[in-house]
Design an enzyme around this catalytic site. Structure first.
Site, PDB file in Angstrom:
ATOM      1  CG  ASP A 201      -2.189   1.003   0.978  1.00 31.89           C
ATOM      2  OD1 ASP A 201      -2.449   1.547   0.151  1.00 31.89           O
ATOM      3  OD2 ASP A 201      -2.567   1.530   2.427  1.00 31.89           O
ATOM      4  CG  ASP A 218      -0.196   1.132   7.664  1.00 33.39           C
ATOM      5  OD1 ASP A 218      -0.241   0.049   8.128  1.00 33.39           O
ATOM      6  OD2 ASP A 218      -1.365   1.766   7.257  1.00 33.39           O
TER       7      ASP A 218
END
Length: 325
Positions: A201, A218
């Site tokens: 991502d 993340d």
């Protein structure tokens, strides 16, 4: 009555999670911008604040969460700039009161300046280093990038959910039928690409820039897939601009890891899959009380009209030849 699992995450419960690890929070809590999970900055007595990440229940298995943490630690051990979870009491992943969670050091920074060629090349070098390690072996417990799951299952869920205005359904179904054929054809043209461990991502919001350069945050969506999945979100603008941007990224990337040009057939297919899966993600999470206030436009007819228009633009883009570098 709110029965969503996150409804029990009161301030006291959040502080309990931190105290269960032997740390002493000072009572300061700041909710950070996260919807899939819940993320907070937590003040710690006589120390710097930490970041508390509480994972969405039932989304990932324990083994998959541990695999995410292991990948982050492997990268950090090789001085690749990621922010790994802290090892506390011998573990990075913790469980208390029915929640899996982790603590991270707080790291600042701003979004990278993607209009700068040197920045793009720097990011390419870092992603090349990440992928060089990712190519050593695939994940065993995490998902692989799957056009059927991201495309067809996303489309079918939206059709079944009932959020799209009825008069738009025939156009959406016809358009996505064609797009799914084009996506399958793109993956067939790229057949033979290597499947490696990815960030998964890698949009600019997950890259923080400081005077020392970028660091990546993340890894919650880390998956197996083609290298291009971590590169294409750095590109924007007209076709000529994107070709130049990609050339800059690959100039740095290939210092550390080879790039298979066959993957360029996937670029618009990956963009289309992200559009489709993002809409389905919102639909699947609509029962989470955090989502309607955060995305009030999602249930409007205007959103779905714009979504169909974006998919039509993708249908045209997928008929063009791949970018050349």
């Amino acid at each position: 009555m709110n029965t969503h699992p996150f409804a029990t995450l009161s301030p006291d419960r959040l502080l309990d999670l931190v105290e269960a690890l032997g740390l002493q929070p000072d009572g300061r809590l700041l909710a950070l911008n996260s919807y899939e999970n819940r993320v907070y900055q937590v003040g710690i007595e006589d120390s710097d604040p930490l970041i508390l990440k509480v994972y969405r229940p039932s989304r990932w298995s324990t083994a998959a969460l541990e695999e995410e943490h292991g990948f982050a630690l492997e990268l950090a051990e090789r001085d690749i700039p990621v922010v790994p979870p802290l090892i506390i009491n011998g573990n990075t992943l913790h469980e208390h009161a029915g929640f899996h969670y982790a603590l991270y050091p707080r790291r600042g920074g701003h979004a990278p300046e993607l209009d700068d060629p040197d920045t793009r090349e720097w990011l390419g070098r870092m992603l090349g280093r990440i992928h060089a390690l990712g190519a050593v072996e695939p994940f065993a417990h995490r998902l692989s990038l799957d056009p059927q799951r991201m495309g067809r299952e996303s489309r079918d869920h939206i059709l079944a959910q009932g959020l799209m205005p009825a008069h738009l359904l025939p156009a959406y179904q016809s358009l996505t039928d064609d797009l799914l054929i084009d996506i399958d054809a793109a993956f067939a043209r790229a057949q033979g690409y290597a499947v490696i461990r990815l960030h998964g991502d890698c949009h600019p919001g997950n890259i923080l820039w400081t005077d020392q350069g970028p660091h990546f945050v993340d890894l919650d969506d880390c998956i197996n897939g083609p290298a291009l999945q971590d590169l294409w979100m750095l590109l924007s603008g007209e076709r000529a601009e994107r070709a130049m941007q990609l050339s800059d990224v690959l100039a740095g990337y290939e210092d550390f890891h080879p790039f298979d040009l066959r993957e360029l057939h996937l670029l618009e297919a990956l963009r289309t899959l992200r559009l489709m899966s993002h809409a389905a993600w919102l639909a699947r999470r609509w029962d989470d009380p955090a989502f309607p206030p955060a995305f009030p436009w999602f249930a409007s007819g205007r959103f779905w009209e714009d979504h169909i228009l974006a998919l039509r633009e993708q249908a045209a883009a997928m008929q063009e030849p791949p970018l050349s570098v």
